[in-house]
Design a protein around this motif. Structure first.
Motif, PDB file in Angstrom:
ATOM      1  N   TYR A 216      -9.963  11.231  -7.902  1.00 11.71           N
ATOM      2  CA  TYR A 216      -8.503  11.144  -8.057  1.00 11.71           C
ATOM      3  C   TYR A 216      -7.812  11.220  -6.701  1.00 11.71           C
ATOM      4  CZ  TYR A 216      -3.735  12.195  -9.479  1.00 11.71           C
ATOM      5  OH  TYR A 216      -2.362  12.167  -9.630  1.00 11.71           O
ATOM      6  N   GLN A 217      -8.280  12.125  -5.844  1.00 15.97           N
ATOM      7  CA  GLN A 217      -7.677  12.263  -4.512  1.00 15.97           C
ATOM      8  C   GLN A 217      -7.899  11.012  -3.667  1.00 15.97           C
ATOM      9  OE1 GLN A 217      -5.623  14.542  -3.463  1.00 15.97           O
ATOM     10  NE2 GLN A 217      -5.801  15.694  -5.389  1.00 15.97           N
ATOM     11  N   GLN A 218      -9.038  10.361  -3.845  1.00 20.24           N
ATOM     12  CA  GLN A 218      -9.276   9.105  -3.127  1.00 20.24           C
ATOM     13  C   GLN A 218      -8.304   8.032  -3.609  1.00 20.24           C
ATOM     14  OE1 GLN A 218     -13.560   8.068  -1.913  1.00 20.24           O
ATOM     15  NE2 GLN A 218     -13.878   9.395  -3.696  1.00 20.24           N
ATOM     16  N   LEU A 219      -8.003   8.054  -4.901  1.00 20.83           N
ATOM     17  CA  LEU A 219      -7.015   7.125  -5.448  1.00 20.83           C
ATOM     18  C   LEU A 219      -5.634   7.399  -4.852  1.00 20.83           C
ATOM     19  CD1 LEU A 219      -5.765   5.109  -7.481  1.00 20.83           C
ATOM     20  CD2 LEU A 219      -5.797   6.972  -9.161  1.00 20.83           C
ATOM     21  N   VAL A 220      -5.247   8.670  -4.834  1.00 18.72           N
ATOM     22  CA  VAL A 220      -3.934   9.051  -4.303  1.00 18.72           C
ATOM     23  C   VAL A 220      -3.766   8.603  -2.855  1.00 18.72           C
ATOM     24  CG1 VAL A 220      -2.492  11.037  -3.647  1.00 18.72           C
ATOM     25  CG2 VAL A 220      -3.646  11.008  -5.874  1.00 18.72           C
ATOM     26  N   ASN A 221      -4.851   8.705  -2.085  1.00 13.52           N
ATOM     27  CA  ASN A 221      -4.793   8.366  -0.658  1.00 13.52           C
ATOM     28  C   ASN A 221      -5.234   6.924  -0.382  1.00 13.52           C
ATOM     29  OD1 ASN A 221      -4.247  11.071   0.878  1.00 13.52           O
ATOM     30  ND2 ASN A 221      -5.744  11.593  -0.697  1.00 13.52           N
ATOM     31  N   SER A 222      -5.374   6.131  -1.433  1.00 22.18           N
ATOM     32  CA  SER A 222      -5.933   4.796  -1.291  1.00 22.18           C
ATOM     33  C   SER A 222      -4.911   3.777  -0.783  1.00 22.18           C
ATOM     34  CB  SER A 222      -6.483   4.334  -2.645  1.00 22.18           C
ATOM     35  OG  SER A 222      -7.015   3.046  -2.542  1.00 22.18           O
ATOM     36  N   VAL A 223      -5.442   2.744  -0.121  1.00 27.16           N
ATOM     37  CA  VAL A 223      -4.592   1.599   0.238  1.00 27.16           C
ATOM     38  C   VAL A 223      -4.301   0.821  -1.041  1.00 27.16           C
ATOM     39  CG1 VAL A 223      -5.479   1.414   2.589  1.00 27.16           C
ATOM     40  CG2 VAL A 223      -6.642   0.204   0.743  1.00 27.16           C
ATOM     41  N   THR A 224      -3.247   0.057  -1.030  1.00 31.15           N
ATOM     42  CA  THR A 224      -2.788  -0.644  -2.226  1.00 31.15           C
ATOM     43  C   THR A 224      -3.868  -1.528  -2.844  1.00 31.15           C
ATOM     44  OG1 THR A 224      -0.558  -0.681  -1.300  1.00 31.15           O
ATOM     45  CG2 THR A 224      -0.999  -2.180  -3.140  1.00 31.15           C
ATOM     46  N   GLU A 225      -4.633  -2.212  -1.973  1.00 35.82           N
ATOM     47  CA  GLU A 225      -5.638  -3.154  -2.468  1.00 35.82           C
ATOM     48  C   GLU A 225      -6.728  -2.486  -3.315  1.00 35.82           C
ATOM     49  OE1 GLU A 225      -4.600  -2.912   0.605  1.00 35.82           O
ATOM     50  OE2 GLU A 225      -3.509  -4.798   0.921  1.00 35.82           O
ATOM     51  N   ARG A 226      -6.928  -1.210  -3.115  1.00 36.23           N
ATOM     52  CA  ARG A 226      -8.036  -0.540  -3.826  1.00 36.23           C
ATOM     53  C   ARG A 226      -7.552   0.393  -4.938  1.00 36.23           C
ATOM     54  NH1 ARG A 226     -13.107   1.600  -0.763  1.00 36.23           N
ATOM     55  NH2 ARG A 226     -13.778   1.299  -2.931  1.00 36.23           N
ATOM     56  N   ARG A 227      -6.257   0.502  -5.108  1.00 38.12           N
ATOM     57  CA  ARG A 227      -5.729   1.464  -6.071  1.00 38.12           C
ATOM     58  C   ARG A 227      -6.160   1.155  -7.515  1.00 38.12           C
ATOM     59  NH1 ARG A 227      -1.859   5.120  -4.829  1.00 38.12           N
ATOM     60  NH2 ARG A 227      -0.827   4.966  -6.847  1.00 38.12           N
ATOM     61  N   GLN A 228      -6.101  -0.108  -7.892  1.00 33.89           N
ATOM     62  CA  GLN A 228      -6.446  -0.466  -9.264  1.00 33.89           C
ATOM     63  C   GLN A 228      -7.920  -0.177  -9.555  1.00 33.89           C
ATOM     64  OE1 GLN A 228      -3.911  -1.314 -11.066  1.00 33.89           O
ATOM     65  NE2 GLN A 228      -4.947  -1.673 -13.028  1.00 33.89           N
ATOM     66  N   GLU A 229      -8.760  -0.557  -8.620  1.00 32.72           N
ATOM     67  CA  GLU A 229     -10.205  -0.337  -8.775  1.00 32.72           C
ATOM     68  C   GLU A 229     -10.514   1.162  -8.874  1.00 32.72           C
ATOM     69  OE1 GLU A 229     -14.069  -0.287  -5.813  1.00 32.72           O
ATOM     70  OE2 GLU A 229     -12.349  -1.570  -5.286  1.00 32.72           O
ATOM     71  N   ARG A 230      -9.910   1.955  -7.985  1.00 24.21           N
ATOM     72  CA  ARG A 230     -10.170   3.395  -7.987  1.00 24.21           C
ATOM     73  C   ARG A 230      -9.548   4.087  -9.199  1.00 24.21           C
ATOM     74  NH1 ARG A 230      -9.814   4.868  -1.469  1.00 24.21           N
ATOM     75  NH2 ARG A 230     -12.050   4.486  -1.100  1.00 24.21           N
ATOM     76  N   ALA A 231      -8.416   3.540  -9.669  1.00 22.86           N
ATOM     77  CA  ALA A 231      -7.792   4.097 -10.866  1.00 22.86           C
ATOM     78  C   ALA A 231      -8.708   3.934 -12.074  1.00 22.86           C
ATOM     79  CB  ALA A 231      -6.442   3.438 -11.121  1.00 22.86           C
ATOM     80  N   GLN A 232      -9.317   2.751 -12.197  1.00 24.00           N
ATOM     81  CA  GLN A 232     -10.246   2.486 -13.302  1.00 24.00           C
ATOM     82  C   GLN A 232     -11.471   3.397 -13.209  1.00 24.00           C
ATOM     83  OE1 GLN A 232      -9.919   0.080 -16.018  1.00 24.00           O
ATOM     84  NE2 GLN A 232     -11.438   1.614 -16.613  1.00 24.00           N
ATOM     85  N   ASP A 233     -11.989   3.550 -11.997  1.00 26.41           N
ATOM     86  CA  ASP A 233     -13.156   4.404 -11.771  1.00 26.41           C
ATOM     87  C   ASP A 233     -12.850   5.861 -12.127  1.00 26.41           C
ATOM     88  OD1 ASP A 233     -15.729   5.067 -10.999  1.00 26.41           O
ATOM     89  OD2 ASP A 233     -15.158   5.390  -8.912  1.00 26.41           O
ATOM     90  N   THR A 234     -11.666   6.317 -11.739  1.00 25.36           N
ATOM     91  CA  THR A 234     -11.272   7.700 -12.018  1.00 25.36           C
ATOM     92  C   THR A 234     -11.015   7.912 -13.508  1.00 25.36           C
ATOM     93  OG1 THR A 234     -10.203   7.763  -9.850  1.00 25.36           O
ATOM     94  CG2 THR A 234      -9.673   9.557 -11.362  1.00 25.36           C
ATOM     95  N   GLU A 235     -10.451   6.895 -14.160  1.00 19.81           N
ATOM     96  CA  GLU A 235     -10.224   6.978 -15.604  1.00 19.81           C
ATOM     97  C   GLU A 235     -11.559   7.132 -16.341  1.00 19.81           C
ATOM     98  OE1 GLU A 235      -7.553   4.632 -18.851  1.00 19.81           O
ATOM     99  OE2 GLU A 235      -9.073   3.458 -17.781  1.00 19.81           O
ATOM    100  N   ASP A 236     -12.548   6.344 -15.946  1.00 24.92           N
ATOM    101  CA  ASP A 236     -13.875   6.444 -16.560  1.00 24.92           C
ATOM    102  C   ASP A 236     -14.448   7.845 -16.372  1.00 24.92           C
ATOM    103  OD1 ASP A 236     -13.660   3.798 -17.254  1.00 24.92           O
ATOM    104  OD2 ASP A 236     -14.890   3.058 -15.578  1.00 24.92           O
ATOM    105  N   GLU A 237     -14.233   8.390 -15.196  1.00 25.13           N
ATOM    106  CA  GLU A 237     -14.734   9.730 -14.892  1.00 25.13           C
ATOM    107  C   GLU A 237     -14.027  10.775 -15.753  1.00 25.13           C
ATOM    108  OE1 GLU A 237     -17.701  11.595 -13.262  1.00 25.13           O
ATOM    109  OE2 GLU A 237     -17.207   9.650 -12.367  1.00 25.13           O
ATOM    110  N   CYS A 238     -12.737  10.570 -15.985  1.00 24.66           N
ATOM    111  CA  CYS A 238     -11.959  11.488 -16.839  1.00 24.66           C
ATOM    112  C   CYS A 238     -12.515  11.526 -18.258  1.00 24.66           C
ATOM    113  CB  CYS A 238     -10.496  11.043 -16.893  1.00 24.66           C
ATOM    114  SG  CYS A 238      -9.461  11.776 -15.627  1.00 24.66           S
TER     115      CYS A 238
END
Length: 266
Positions: A216-238
């Protein structure tokens, strides 16, 4: 006056006792020393017993009595809480008497001594790993022995300690955050490795929670191009975390992250 007399009497008794022990040490009779060594051991006077057993060990070397002497020396060291020396003498016994009458005790006690000597999880864990190695060898050789259940408990305790050390490392990476790099990713790697290396350890839930938080913290600190990908990854982890630990104390926090993710993904 009575108290003074009692003290003088005690001093006299101790002096006589020490004198007798010194005479015993000078005795040329190894059998007497051996028998007295057993007496001192049974009285838990391990230092005196150890001195006598070590004194006669050379005399009995290569004889049947040598087995008992080696084992008593090991037991004396255990009584003194000198577990490293105890393990060394048990290993000498194993090398010299691989089929001896005390071989099962010796094989178990080597691992048990390393278990007793295992330090705090924050320190070097070489002793802990040695304990696991020797105890694992023991349960493989003697799956139905009286020591086996205790050996399994000690192996589990040592694996939990190694997992605890990894948990401290993972937590440190998480707390460092983005200081001098992406420490969140390091936290994920350490946590995943610990879950793989120590299955069933008692820190499993906390490792999984650190992984979720780090993602989640990587998502918060992510560049725009990677936010969607990291959001999906974090959601799966949740979802994985909530499914695996439905009664977790972190569940509400995990659900809060999940709600934030849904907003981001929209």
């Amino acid at each position: 006056m009575k108290k003074k007399g009692l003290i003088l009497l005690l001093v006299s008794v101790l002096a006589v006792s020490c004198g007798e022990y010194q005479q015993l040490l000078k005795s040329p009779d190894p059998e007497l020393k051996y028998e007295k060594g057993i007496e001192f051991f049974n009285l838990k006077k391990y230092s005196k017993a150890l001195t006598l057993f070590e004194d006669v060990s050379t005399y009995y070397k290569g004889t049947e009595r040598s087995q008992e002497v080696l084992v008593y020396i090991s037991r004396c060291y255990i009584g003194q809480k000198n577990y490293t020396s105890a393990a060394e003498y048990y290993q000498i016994y194993i090398r010299n008497y691989p089929k001896g009458r005390y071989i099962i005790e010796a094989r178990y006690m080597v691992g048990h001594c390393y278990y007793l000597d295992s330090p705090d999880a924050r320190l070097d864990q070489t002793m802990t790993k040695d304990a696991i190695t020797y105890l694992t060898q023991f349960v493989e050789l003697y799956p139905d022995n009286e020591y086996t259940a205790q050996a399994y408990e000690e192996i589990e305790a040592m694996q939990n300690k190694l997992a605890q050390k990894e948990y401290y490392s993972a937590k440190l990476y998480y707390n460092l955050g983005t200081y001098l790099g992406n420490n969140y990713e390091s936290c994920v790697i350490v946590s995943r490795n610990a879950l793989k290396d120590y299955p069933g350890n008692k820190y499993q839930e906390e490792f999984s929670w650190l992984i979720l938080q780090s993602k989640y913290q990587q998502l918060v600190n992510s560049v725009t191009e990677r936010r969607q990908e990291r959001a999906q990854d974090t959601e799966d982890e949740c979802y994985s975390f909530i499914t695996e630990y439905p009664q977790s104390k972190h569940r509400k926090a995990a659900e809060k992250i999940l709600n934030e993710l849904k907003k981001i993904m929209k």
